[in-house]
Design a protein around this motif. Sequence first.
Motif, PDB file in Angstrom:
ATOM      1  N   ASN A  21     -81.279  -0.436   9.529  1.00 21.37           N
ATOM      2  CA  ASN A  21     -80.987  -0.156  10.835  1.00 21.37           C
ATOM      3  C   ASN A  21     -80.524   1.385  11.127  1.00 21.37           C
ATOM      4  N   GLN A  22     -79.300   1.405  10.460  1.00 19.90           N
ATOM      5  CA  GLN A  22     -78.907   2.766  10.368  1.00 19.90           C
ATOM      6  C   GLN A  22     -79.847   3.945  10.058  1.00 19.90           C
TER       7      GLN A  22
ATOM      8  N   LEU B  75     -83.357   8.428  12.263  1.00 24.48           N
ATOM      9  CA  LEU B  75     -84.471   8.821  12.352  1.00 24.48           C
ATOM     10  C   LEU B  75     -84.819   9.212  13.747  1.00 24.48           C
ATOM     11  N   CYS B  76     -84.797   8.278  14.366  1.00 24.37           N
ATOM     12  CA  CYS B  76     -84.993   8.339  15.901  1.00 24.37           C
ATOM     13  C   CYS B  76     -84.243   9.507  16.543  1.00 24.37           C
ATOM     14  N   ASN B  77     -82.807   9.274  16.418  1.00 23.67           N
ATOM     15  CA  ASN B  77     -82.025  10.351  16.880  1.00 23.67           C
ATOM     16  C   ASN B  77     -82.503  11.832  16.650  1.00 23.67           C
ATOM     17  N   ALA B  78     -82.779  11.999  15.226  1.00 26.99           N
ATOM     18  CA  ALA B  78     -83.040  13.287  14.756  1.00 26.99           C
ATOM     19  C   ALA B  78     -84.645  13.781  15.243  1.00 26.99           C
TER      20      ALA B  78
ATOM     21  N   PHE C 108     -92.577   6.029  22.178  1.00 25.52           N
ATOM     22  CA  PHE C 108     -93.499   5.138  21.613  1.00 25.52           C
ATOM     23  C   PHE C 108     -93.946   5.981  20.151  1.00 25.52           C
ATOM     24  N   TYR C 109     -94.164   7.195  20.114  1.00 24.01           N
ATOM     25  CA  TYR C 109     -94.516   7.985  18.797  1.00 24.01           C
ATOM     26  C   TYR C 109     -93.182   8.277  17.956  1.00 24.01           C
ATOM     27  N   ILE C 110     -92.017   8.320  18.544  1.00 25.82           N
ATOM     28  CA  ILE C 110     -90.999   8.382  17.611  1.00 25.82           C
ATOM     29  C   ILE C 110     -90.653   7.225  17.091  1.00 25.82           C
TER      30      ILE C 110
ATOM     31  N   ALA D 170     -87.230  12.204  -1.590  1.00 28.11           N
ATOM     32  CA  ALA D 170     -85.980  11.804  -1.126  1.00 28.11           C
ATOM     33  C   ALA D 170     -86.091  11.995   0.512  1.00 28.11           C
ATOM     34  N   LEU D 171     -85.416  11.126   1.317  1.00 32.07           N
ATOM     35  CA  LEU D 171     -85.613  11.067   2.606  1.00 32.07           C
ATOM     36  C   LEU D 171     -84.113  11.644   3.214  1.00 32.07           C
ATOM     37  N   ASP D 172     -84.051  12.518   4.038  1.00 36.19           N
ATOM     38  CA  ASP D 172     -82.898  13.158   4.678  1.00 36.19           C
ATOM     39  C   ASP D 172     -82.985  12.404   6.184  1.00 36.19           C
ATOM     40  N   SER D 173     -82.460  11.354   6.376  1.00 35.03           N
ATOM     41  CA  SER D 173     -82.771  10.653   7.619  1.00 35.03           C
ATOM     42  C   SER D 173     -82.048  11.064   8.707  1.00 35.03           C
TER      43      SER D 173
END
Length: 217
Positions: A18-19, A24-27, A56-58, A73-76
């Motif tokens: 969830n975090q 991701l959404c905030n960025a 919707f797209y985010i 590697a993911l930088d969320s």
Amino acid sequence: MTMMHENQPHFWQATAANQTYTELCNALYERELFRLAATPSSELAQLPKRIASLPFYIRRAASSILQYPANLALDSQNASWYGKQFKRCPASKQAADPILAFYSKAAKPGLIVPLYCEDKTLEHIVLDSVDEVDVTEQRLHCNQYGWFSFSGMPLAEDNSKLFLLKPDKNIMTAACCGHQWLNLQKKEPRLLTLRELLLASRLNWRNFARPHLGQSS
């Protein structure tokens, strides 16, 4: 006492997911609002529609990134992937015959493809998707960048700075991480557009010819 099923995710695992989703959404919101703030006056009439479609797209991009993990590697917190960058753009190692062989077999609507872009001395690789295939003429049409031959050549003046590549791990890593080269030297990575992130999140790293379908709208 409540017993937890062995296949049920632990609380900390759900919280971590969830975090990551929230980060991701905030960025993505921050990035896209910054892009929209730079909308030219000639396109302001379309701005309300673009803003209305952002949630919707985010959400779809964030969910897809988590659903189909990449080999990177993911930088969320920055909604970006990162991986090793080569000293030179890997597109320089590709030849026309393997590109032709790949698209002669794999070209179909929905295929996610990499395109080499050179503007003066700045090189990078962008992502697009195929929306039309002409087998007779051995060409395909990319949704954003137009027509290309199966051997990679651009077929219109407005996409003459682009070249269709065969997807492989090195090429797709460079595309997904936003790697750039200026004057044949490594440059700071660019941020992918929301559209590119949506495409990148659907890549099947085991078989690039068969991308994930993603979520239904």
